[in-house]
Design a protein around this motif. Structure first.
Motif, PDB file in Angstrom:
ATOM      1  N   VAL A 107      -8.840  -6.040  13.548  1.00  0.00           N
ATOM      2  CA  VAL A 107      -8.295  -6.472  12.260  1.00  0.00           C
ATOM      3  C   VAL A 107      -8.341  -5.361  11.220  1.00  0.00           C
ATOM      4  O   VAL A 107      -9.229  -4.502  11.235  1.00  0.00           O
ATOM      5  N   HIS A 108      -7.379  -5.385  10.340  1.00  0.00           N
ATOM      6  CA  HIS A 108      -7.405  -4.617   9.090  1.00  0.00           C
ATOM      7  C   HIS A 108      -6.825  -5.544   8.037  1.00  0.00           C
ATOM      8  O   HIS A 108      -5.626  -5.555   7.781  1.00  0.00           O
ATOM      9  N   LEU A 109      -7.705  -6.350   7.435  1.00  0.00           N
ATOM     10  CA  LEU A 109      -7.274  -7.445   6.576  1.00  0.00           C
ATOM     11  C   LEU A 109      -6.834  -6.930   5.210  1.00  0.00           C
ATOM     12  O   LEU A 109      -7.123  -5.802   4.818  1.00  0.00           O
ATOM     13  N   GLU A 110      -6.131  -7.806   4.495  1.00  0.00           N
ATOM     14  CA  GLU A 110      -5.581  -7.474   3.177  1.00  0.00           C
ATOM     15  C   GLU A 110      -6.663  -6.866   2.281  1.00  0.00           C
ATOM     16  O   GLU A 110      -7.806  -7.334   2.268  1.00  0.00           O
ATOM     17  N   CYS A 111      -6.281  -5.841   1.501  1.00  0.00           N
ATOM     18  CA  CYS A 111      -7.315  -5.090   0.781  1.00  0.00           C
ATOM     19  C   CYS A 111      -7.484  -5.499  -0.672  1.00  0.00           C
ATOM     20  O   CYS A 111      -8.472  -5.134  -1.299  1.00  0.00           O
ATOM     21  N   SER A 112      -6.558  -6.243  -1.257  1.00  0.00           N
ATOM     22  CA  SER A 112      -6.665  -6.590  -2.666  1.00  0.00           C
ATOM     23  C   SER A 112      -7.902  -7.443  -2.928  1.00  0.00           C
ATOM     24  O   SER A 112      -8.250  -8.321  -2.135  1.00  0.00           O
ATOM     25  N   ALA A 113      -8.541  -7.187  -4.056  1.00  0.00           N
ATOM     26  CA  ALA A 113      -9.729  -7.971  -4.416  1.00  0.00           C
ATOM     27  C   ALA A 113      -9.387  -9.447  -4.599  1.00  0.00           C
ATOM     28  O   ALA A 113     -10.245 -10.319  -4.429  1.00  0.00           O
ATOM     29  N   ALA A 114      -8.121  -9.739  -4.941  1.00  0.00           N
ATOM     30  CA  ALA A 114      -7.699 -11.119  -5.180  1.00  0.00           C
ATOM     31  C   ALA A 114      -7.110 -11.773  -3.938  1.00  0.00           C
ATOM     32  O   ALA A 114      -6.538 -12.855  -4.030  1.00  0.00           O
ATOM     33  N   ALA A 115      -7.228 -11.112  -2.788  1.00  0.00           N
ATOM     34  CA  ALA A 115      -6.546 -11.589  -1.576  1.00  0.00           C
ATOM     35  C   ALA A 115      -7.490 -12.282  -0.601  1.00  0.00           C
ATOM     36  O   ALA A 115      -7.294 -12.208   0.606  1.00  0.00           O
ATOM     37  N   ALA A 116      -8.508 -12.986  -1.101  1.00  0.00           N
ATOM     38  CA  ALA A 116      -9.466 -13.652  -0.214  1.00  0.00           C
ATOM     39  C   ALA A 116      -8.768 -14.674   0.680  1.00  0.00           C
ATOM     40  O   ALA A 116      -9.072 -14.788   1.872  1.00  0.00           O
TER      41      ALA A 116
END
Length: 560
Positions: A319-328
């Motif tokens: 995995v390389h999950l979404e990096c935005s702090a708001a992208a939980a």
């Protein structure tokens, strides 16, 4: 009848508890306890080998499934569905934040270590970069974000455009839309990139408002791919791992990597859209593993293997999950999507999940993975083991860009199907000083802004039959004539009669009289259905629900 509910579920999963209390009477007390026993992470015992532990778990799961009536199965499926939805919400939560206490350990590590299923087992630590020890029945795995040279170049070029502040140039380039544009030579020179470098025009939107950091950063020379790539290849050769989970691999780099790593094969996520230069790549030793099937998902790559020596199967999610702090929520859904597909195809397989999660080890996502059974998988964090108490991913970080020191890379494995034998400590001695204050990574030693993590795992021999989730669905006619139809002849006639009472909506706008008639017909049908259901056993009610769903699905398929 009182229902059994573990205390851990009452506060975290209120909707699940409500549904369980309403419908669990369809299960015996023994089945209720067994349901929850199979829904929490099993605790390993030092005297119990991974193979017998896994066989006992699989036998218990099979016995539980066979003991259920049709009504009981319907209840279990409904509870699992609601539980998984609630766990997704928990996985989007903020966790407990991220801090480095005076001890240097990330907050909460001690508690996680106390709960790690293999905590009482001796686990070795492999220091540095030499061949990982392995034997039949074990698998060695390394996860590493390589820092895409394409992303490095793009960020440098954008920074150079911002610093030169030429609005007219930006406007003229942005007019090209989703085309790659060649940047002027003075921009390339300022960015430390070769003349003729290109950039996707739409990336320039807002470039002049781009934040300019005053914090130190690794030099252009240290970030140059020509310098970093040979070091990356040397490290991969040195470990000689069975499986490499690599992130930020440029699409034109995979074939070159495989050429430099004899004895390995690999595959990548397919390119998705313009402007996506890199993805996840999974490499594996061809003398150890055979690829059975693969499945790319959003920000995840699923690989299913057969061990050539033991004949057992292994599933790996990179995995390389979404990096935005708001992208939980996006991160949780991306990982859930991969788990759902594994559960459909190889639900009993030993499973490893690793990569760059872009989430802290005490986030809501990490908490759900290590403490709950999500879509049938109970996982343990490799670096939660007490043997990791002074290792880099616990006391320092896994990512160091500029002055940020973050633990974003994680490695999880399924219990009891796998057992931890050794952990990897990639840096030794003075090499760990890179996590002090300064420009971060890459530096003269570490060729990426992330450090690798890895483990040696003992694998239970589990042979999985591939389940094709897109197999032909069961039709309503097949259900009606099948063994699940426990209705008597009279009950069948009642059900068909109630179905025939469905109101027929007139064409065009109905009159007031027609609306009143439709309401009367609907009320009569509802009363007939209620009378039928009140006389049915739980198995009968479950059949009616399943049959009606199949009828609706049949009708929908006929439309297409």
């Amino acid at each position: 009848m009182a229902t059994f509910i573990p205390s851990s579920a009452t506060s975290r999963l209120p909707r699940t508890v409500e549904l369980w209390q309403a419908r669990s009477a369809a299960l015996t007390p023994e089945q209720q306890c067994r349901f929850w026993d199979l829904s929490v992470a099993p605790q390993a015992a030092a005297s119990q080998g991974v193979q017998p532990a896994t066989e006992r778990w699989r036998a218990a799961k099979a016995e539980f499934g066979q003991s259920l009536s049709a009504g009981g199965r319907a209840v279990v499926e409904a509870v699992h569905k609601v539980r998984n939805e609630e766990l997704l919400s928990l996985a989007c939560g903020p966790g407990v934040g991220f801090q480095h206490p005076p001890t240097g350990m990330w907050e909460g590590w001690g508690t996680c270590s106390e709960r790690q299923p293999d905590r009482d087992l001796p686990v070795a630590v492999h220091h540095g970069r030499s061949s990982l020890p392995t034997k039949p029945g074990q698998v060695t795995v390394i996860s590493w974000n390589l820092l895409s040279p394409s992303w490095v170049a793009e960020h440098d070029l954008l920074d150079a455009m911002r610093d030169l502040a030429d609005q007219e140039l930006v406007d003229s380039l942005m007019a090209r839309g989703k085309e790659y544009v060649e940047l002027p030579e003075h921009i390339c020179l300022a960015a430390g990139q070769p003349a003729g470098s290109v950039l996707l025009a739409c990336r320039l939107e807002g470039v002049l408002d781009r934040h300019k950091s005053s914090e130190p950063r690794a030099s252009t020379d240290l970030r140059a791919w020509a310098r970093r790539r040979p070091i990356i290849v040397d490290w991969l050769r040195a470990w000689s791992a069975d499986v490499y989970l690599l992130q930020e691999v440029d699409y034109d780099e995979l074939s070159r990597l495989l050429a430099d790593l004899p004895g390995y094969d690999g595959h990548m996520q397919p390119m998705k859209g313009v402007g996506q230069p890199c993805g996840c790549a999974t490499l594996f030793r061809t003398d150890k593993l055979r690829l059975c099937w693969e499945l790319p998902r959003s920000r995840a790559l699923v690989s299913a293997f057969e061990d050539i020596v033991t004949g057992g199967n292994l599933c790996v999610v990179n995995v390389h999950l979404e990096c935005s702090a708001a992208a939980a929520l996006a991160r949780a859904r991306q990982l859930e999507s991969a788990l759902v597909q594994v559960a459909k195809r190889w639900p009993d397989a030993p499973l490893i999940v690793g990569g760059d999660f872009n989430a802290f080890p005490n986030s809501g996502l990490a908490d759900v993975l290590r403490s709950e059974c999500w879509h049938g998988f109970t996982l343990a964090g490799a670096y939660d083991h007490p043997a990791a108490a002074d290792l880099t991913p616990v006391v320092e970080a896994t990512s160091a860009e500029s002055t940020c020191r973050l633990v974003l890379d994680h490695l999880y494995y399924r219990c009891p199907h796998l057992r931890l034998s050794a952990l990897v400590q990639p840096l030794t001695g003075a090499e760990r000083s890179c996590f002090g204050y300064g420009p971060g990574l890459p530096d003269l030693v570490v060729p990426s802004d992330h450090v690798p993590i890895g483990a040696v795992l003992e694998v239970a021999v589990v042979r999985c039959a591939f389940t094709e989730p897109d197999a032909a669905p069961v039709t309503a006619d097949a259900l009606w004539s099948g063994e699940l139809n426990v209705l008597t002849g009279a009950q069948r006639e009642e059900l068909l009669g109630a179905e025939a009472m469905a109101p027929q909506r007139p064409r065009g706008k109905p009159t007031a009289e027609e609306i009143a008639a439709l309401r009367q017909q609907a009320a009569a049908r509802k009363a007939a259905e209620q009378a039928l259901l009140e006389g049915l056993c739980e198995d009968g009610k479950a059949f009616v629900t399943a049959w009606r769903r199949a009828k609706a699905a049949d009708a929908k398929r006929q439309l297409f």
